[in-house]
Design an enzyme around this catalytic site. Structure first.
Site, PDB file in Angstrom:
ATOM      1  N   CYS A  10      -2.437  -3.772  -0.713  1.00 54.37           N
ATOM      2  CA  CYS A  10      -0.412  -2.978   0.143  1.00 54.37           C
ATOM      3  C   CYS A  10       0.055  -3.572  -0.057  1.00 54.37           C
ATOM      4  O   CYS A  10       0.366  -4.585   0.392  1.00 54.37           O
ATOM      5  CB  CYS A  10      -1.721  -2.111   1.429  1.00 54.37           C
ATOM      6  SG  CYS A  10      -1.533  -3.469   2.788  1.00 54.37           S
ATOM      7  N   CYS A  84       1.728   0.266  -2.800  1.00 56.40           N
ATOM      8  CA  CYS A  84       2.492  -1.061  -3.540  1.00 56.40           C
ATOM      9  C   CYS A  84       3.606  -0.760  -4.888  1.00 56.40           C
ATOM     10  O   CYS A  84       4.355  -1.933  -4.802  1.00 56.40           O
ATOM     11  CB  CYS A  84       1.791  -2.638  -3.150  1.00 56.40           C
ATOM     12  SG  CYS A  84       0.514  -2.477  -4.641  1.00 56.40           S
ATOM     13  N   CYS A  88       2.672  -3.922  -7.734  1.00 58.57           N
ATOM     14  CA  CYS A  88       1.149  -4.151  -8.161  1.00 58.57           C
ATOM     15  C   CYS A  88       1.208  -4.387  -9.823  1.00 58.57           C
ATOM     16  O   CYS A  88       1.942  -3.579 -10.432  1.00 58.57           O
ATOM     17  CB  CYS A  88       0.447  -3.092  -7.734  1.00 58.57           C
ATOM     18  SG  CYS A  88       0.036  -3.086  -6.255  1.00 58.57           S
TER      19      CYS A  88
END
Length: 133
Positions: A10, A84, A88
């Site tokens: 996250c 995210c 990511c």
């Protein structure tokens, strides 16, 4: 058979990903390698998330938010993202799941409990898939 590995990601690595990692460690024991990270890690874990997890017997007080690394992502079989977005990393051949969950940052304990419980359900389902049980 090698032990499966899961990376929870996250933004701040202070709430959702830490709770998910805590649940997977609790439910899987040492049968799954567990990692968590954030694209922009916070200085500390959300104290309300720590309190919510403590209520179910999981202690997150020793966990520290860490920055997402390419090595951790590359070494993981499953990468679970939680808000995210483009931060990511994407690796071909990896299994990805994106869990749409309320961000517990700044939320009251009642909201964080609901997030905690939703994460538990998702982690238990993932564990069952990974272990075939």
């Amino acid at each position: 058979m090698t032990k499966p590995s899961v990376l929870f990601v996250c933004v701040h690595n202070a709430g959702r990903s830490q709770m998910a990692a805590g649940w997977l460690r609790h439910l899987a024991g040492d049968s799954v390698e567990v990692r968590s990270a954030g694209s922009e890690p916070a200085d500390r874990i959300n104290p309300v998330a720590v309190a919510a997890m403590r209520e179910v017997g999981i202690d997150l007080t020793e966990q520290i938010p860490v920055r997402l690394s390419w090595d951790d992502a590359r070494a993981s079989d499953v990468i679970v993202t939680m808000g995210c977005g483009d931060a990511c990393p994407v690796f071909p051949g990896k299994r990805y799941e994106d869990w749409k969950l309320t961000d517990p940052a700044g939320q009251p304990i009642e909201v964080v409990r609901r997030v905690r419980d939703e994460i538990r359900v998702r982690v238990a389902a993932l564990l069952a898939e990974l272990t075939g049980s």
